[in-house]
Design an enzyme around this catalytic site. Structure first.
Site, PDB file in Angstrom:
ATOM      1  N   ASP A   1      -0.119   5.056   1.021  1.00 17.46           N
ATOM      2  CA  ASP A   1      -0.340   6.025   2.108  1.00 17.46           C
ATOM      3  C   ASP A   1      -0.245   5.332   3.463  1.00 17.46           C
ATOM      4  OD1 ASP A   1      -1.010   8.222   0.349  1.00 17.46           O
ATOM      5  OD2 ASP A   1      -2.941   7.264  -0.007  1.00 17.46           O
TER       6      ASP A   1
ATOM      7  N   ASP B   1      -1.615  -0.556   6.062  1.00 14.25           N
ATOM      8  CA  ASP B   1      -1.841   0.108   7.364  1.00 14.25           C
ATOM      9  C   ASP B   1      -3.332   0.269   7.667  1.00 14.25           C
ATOM     10  OD1 ASP B   1      -2.353   2.097   5.414  1.00 14.25           O
ATOM     11  OD2 ASP B   1      -1.971   3.678   6.875  1.00 14.25           O
TER      12      ASP B   1
ATOM     13  N   GLY C   1      -7.659   3.527   3.412  1.00 14.60           N
ATOM     14  CA  GLY C   1      -7.675   2.437   2.435  1.00 14.60           C
ATOM     15  C   GLY C   1      -8.832   2.493   1.452  1.00 14.60           C
ATOM     16  N   ILE C   2      -9.858   3.263   1.772  1.00 12.98           N
ATOM     17  CA  ILE C   2     -11.023   3.277   0.873  1.00 12.98           C
ATOM     18  C   ILE C   2     -10.997   4.517  -0.025  1.00 12.98           C
ATOM     19  CG2 ILE C   2     -12.409   1.864   2.453  1.00 12.98           C
ATOM     20  CD1 ILE C   2     -13.918   4.408   3.177  1.00 12.98           C
TER      21      ILE C   2
ATOM     22  N   ASP D   1       0.878  -1.154   0.000  1.00 15.60           N
ATOM     23  CA  ASP D   1       0.000   0.000   0.000  1.00 15.60           C
ATOM     24  C   ASP D   1       0.934   1.228   0.000  1.00 15.60           C
ATOM     25  OD1 ASP D   1      -2.299   1.649   0.476  1.00 15.60           O
ATOM     26  OD2 ASP D   1      -1.740   1.700   2.599  1.00 15.60           O
TER      27      ASP D   1
END
Ligand code: BG6
Ligand code: MG
Length: 218
Positions: free
Chosen positions: A12, A171, A47-48, A10
Site C-alpha cells: 500500500d 512509504d 504500515g501498522i 511494501d
C-alpha cells in the site's frame, strides 16, 4: 551495498495507490464516531495492522470500547476498504514500479512482498502482479506488525537471503524502522520530512534504477 541480492516491497503506497483508500475508509469510520481525523493524523496509521490502527484512532478521539465492539469496528472499516478496492485495476499501480521490478528480475535479484495488509493477495491479483514475487508475506502470516522486524526477516528467510543483502521499499515510518531493525537497507518512498528513518528517500520509481540507489550509498 553492492551485495544487495534481493528487494522487499511494501504494497500500500509503494506498489499501488491504495493508501488513499485506507485513509478514506478510516475517515468514514471516524466521522461515524464523531472523531476529527485528518490526512496528517493518518500518517501514524500507515504500515501498522488494522486493529492497531483502530486503537490509535480511538485514543485520538478519547473513546474506549470493549474488545468485541472494537472487532466489529475494525470489520466495518475493512468492509468500507474492500468496497473501495473492489474496482481497482492496473491503472492504480504507481508509476515506474513495474519497469523497476522487471529490471531487478533481469539482474537476477529476488523479489518479495512484505505487507501488513490481510488484503494483499486480493490486491496483487487485481493489479495482475502476483507473479512478480518470489515470496509474499502479508498480514495473515505474521504475529507482530511493523515496526517489529518480523515481517522483513521472514521475507529474507523465504527468499533465502541474509538481511544485510536485502533492500526494503516503504512509504511508512513504521516500515522503515522495521527494515532497519531487521538490518536491511531502508528506502523511503515519499517525503524526506516525514520519512525520517529512511537511509534514503525517493519520491517514486519513475527515474530510479538499482545502480542509482547503490550510488547514493557509496
Ligand atoms: C498496511 C497499511 O499496508 O496494511 C495500513 O499501510 C493498514 O494502513 C494495514 O492498516 C492493514 O491492512 P488491512 O488491509 O489488513 O486492513
Ligand atoms: Mg505502505
Amino acid at each position: 551495498m553492492n551485495t544487495i541480492k534481493g528487494c522487499i516491497f511494501d504494497l500500500d503506497g509503494v506498489i499501488v495507490d491504495t493508501a488513499k483508500y485506507h485513509y478514506l475508509a478510516w475517515k468514514k469510520l471516524a466521522q461515524e464516531l464523531e472523531i476529527n481525523f485528518s490526512i496528517a493524523d493518518n500518517e501514524r496509521l500507515k504500515g501498522i495492522s488494522r486493529i492497531e490502527s483502530l486503537e490509535i484512532l480511538l485514543s485520538h478521539g478519547n473513546i474506549s470500547f470493549d474488545h468485541n465492539t472494537k472487532l466489529k469496528l475494525a470489520e466495518k472499516k475493512n468492509t468500507l476498504y474492500v468496497d473501495y478496492i473492489s474496482k481497482i485495476n492496473k491503472s492504480e499501480v504507481l508509476p515506474g514500479i513495474e519497469t523497476f521490478i522487471k529490471s531487478l528480475k533481469e539482474q537476477n535479484l529476488k523479489i518479495a512482498l512484505g505487507s501488513s495488509s490481510k488484503n494483499a493477495n486480493l490486491i496483487l491479483k487485481k493489479i495482475d502482479m502476483l507473479e512478480f514475487f518470489d515470496s509474499v508475506i502479508d498480514g495473515n502470516k505474521i504475529s507482530k506488525t511493523k515496526p517489529n522486524p518480523e515481517i522483513f526477516l521472514l521475507c529474507a528467510k523465504e527468499i533465502g537471503l541474509r538481511p544485510e543483502n536485502c533492500m526494503v521499499f516503504e512509504d511508512s515510518e513504521a516500515g522503515l524502522i522495521a527494515a532497519k531493525r531487521a538490518g536491511m537497507y531502508a528506502v523511503g518512498i515519499g517525503r524526506p520530512d516525514i520519512l525520517k528513518s529512511a537511509h534514503i528517500v525517493i519520491n517514486g520509481f519513475h527515474s530510479t534504477s538499482l545502480s542509482k540507489l547503490l550510488q547514493h550509498e557509496n
